[in-house]
Write an enzyme that holds these catalytic residues in place. Structure first.
Site, PDB file in Angstrom:
ATOM      1  CG  ASN A  92      -0.296  -0.094   2.542  1.00  9.34           C
ATOM      2  OD1 ASN A  92       0.748  -0.742   2.680  1.00  9.34           O
ATOM      3  ND2 ASN A  92      -0.850   0.546   3.548  1.00  9.34           N
ATOM      4  CG  ASP A 306       0.995  -3.291  10.848  1.00 13.70           C
ATOM      5  OD1 ASP A 306       1.400  -2.818   9.768  1.00 13.70           O
ATOM      6  OD2 ASP A 306      -0.202  -3.283  11.176  1.00 13.70           O
TER       7      ASP A 306
END
Ligand code: DOR
Ligand code: ZN
Length: 433
Positions: A92, A306
């Site tokens: 992304n 993450d």
């Protein structure tokens, strides 16, 4: 070029490691060191713990049009400071890694990296041909396919179940793992209408746990029918753990836990505000306990950071505008080492979750273990050193963290990538207590 690392404390005991051309060629108990013969260089590790470098399968490096948030140089410096030697970058980005053209742009930018890396290709509702085109070339730098079932932070989504099945079929055909962010868009929309709050303290209620639970249930069900490998990213609820337990019998379902879902819950949001805004949200103490149990009973396979850097100005905006995510590369291993010192995590388990398992799941050759023949990707740890996490000294461009100010015991002293010391973390990075 040959190097001896002498007096390395391995699980097996005090050892000397002989490295040639970036690979481990011999390991001997320290008292037998002289049998290695002559070498170019000897580095005394002085009895510090040596573990395989962390393989972090969940990193948002950014760069390209978002280099103001993070770039390959700063992300990989952050990785080195955190004992991480391999990172897998999420798709992304701007532009998104959803076709060969954009992948090639990213490949160029990634040449700046100081650590090993691989990329995920992002799936959309219409890019199966692009995925095929990339995988047809037998691209060894592709870790797998990433699917977001909901919008999170500037990501493409797969919202059509038939497309999701086609992506799973493709993954099976090319023997690639599908990594899934399982929050479901349809449910997210419903909960957002039902709870029209605009308050970080309600993030967990708004991005309701049901969105993640139902999405996890869906992908477990579909992947069982299709027979492909799935890796459920950042599992955050006890219900998901129960579901995964039911389906995890065929070595095709893998599950990742983040340090923040393990160690934090929504009670910290009062203190840290939008810094702690993350998707999926921080949950409850009961969920923390279930994730710990999943680690100890083998349901959780990996710990991924993450790492999701944004500028502090972006994070300081009002709740609805502030993007989700925060940096994690420089805190993950320290927090886990602290848990080892606290007696909550076995060192062997830490190594399994942070290096052995990610290497196996994503089929990394000759990495993820300290053994003869493997690349010398190593983290040197002082398990007794006390530190206070100081986000203002991070190598990442994102110099904030919900863990800022936390005191830990255990510190990364050096990181070796392919046998080269690329960073010796200086004391100033984390500040002493
Ligand atoms: O909190 C998050 N941040 N969750 C995601 O799914 C994406 C990530 C990001 O890219 O910032
Ligand atoms: Zn992510």
């Amino acid at each position: 070029m040959s190097v001896i690392l002498k007096n390395c404390l391995l699980i097996e005991g005090l050892s000397n490691i002989l490295i040639e051309e970036g690979k481990i060629v011999d390991i001997k108990p320290s008292e037998q060191s002289e049998t290695f013969g002559t070498v170019n260089e000897t580095i005394d590790i002085k009895g510090n713990l040596v573990i395989p470098g962390v393989i972090d399968a969940h990193v948002h490096v950014r760069d390209l049009q978002q280099a103001y948030k993070e770039d390959w140089e700063t992300a990989s410096m952050a990785a080195l400071a955190g004992g991480v030697t391999t990172i897998f970058d999420m798709p992304n980005t701007l532009p998104a890694t959803i076709n060969l053209k954009n992948l090639n742009i990213k490949r160029k930018a990634a040449e700046m990296s100081l650590v090993n890396y691989k990329f995920f290709i992002g799936a959309t509702n219409s890019n199966q041909k692009d995925i095929e085109e990339i995988l047809d070339k037998n691209a060894p730098d592709i870790a797998g396919i990433k699917v977001f079932l909901a919008g999170s932070v500037s990501n493409e989504t797969v919202t059509d179940e038939d497309i999701l099945k086609q992506v799973f079929e493709l993954a099976k055909q090319y023997d690639k793992v599908v990594v899934i962010h399982t929050e479901l868009q349809e449910l997210l929309d419903k909960w957002q209408q039902r709870l029209p709050y605009n308050n970080i303290l309600k993030h967990n209620a708004i991005r309701n746990r049901q969105c993640a639970i139902k999405g996890t249930e869906l992908v477990l069900r579909l992947s069982e029918v299709i027979g492909n490998k799935i890796y459920i990213a950042h599992v955050s609820t006890f219900e998901e753990i129960e579901l995964i337990k039911k389906y995890k019998c065929n070595n095709q379902v893998f599950c990742e836990v983040t340090p923040h879902h393990l160690l934090l819950n929504e009670s910290i949001l009062e203190k840290v505000g939008n810094i702690g805004k993350v998707n999926p949200p921080l949950r409850s103490e009961k969920d923390n306990a279930a994730l710990w149990q999943a680690i100890n009973n083998g349901i959780a396979d990996t710990i991924g950071t993450d790492h999701a850097p944004h500028t502090i100005e972006e994070k300081q905006q009002e709740y609805e505008k502030a993007p989700s995510g925060f940096p994690g590369l420089e805190t993950c291993l320290l927090l886990l080492l602290n848990e080892v010192n606290e007696g909550n995590l076995k060192l062997e388990k830490l190594i399994e979750l942070t290096s052995n398992n990610p290497a196996k799941i994503f089929q990394l050759e000759k990495r993820g273990e300290i053994k003869v023949g493997n690349f010398a990707d190593l983290s040197v740890i002082d398990l007794n050193k006390k530190w206070k996490i100081n986000a203002s000294a991070f190598r990442s461009k994102a110099k904030y963290s919900p863990f800022d100010g936390i005191e830990v015991k255990g510190k990364v002293m050096m990181t070796f990538v392919d046998g080269k010391i690329l960073d010796v973390s200086k004391e100033v990075i984390y500040g002493t207590i």
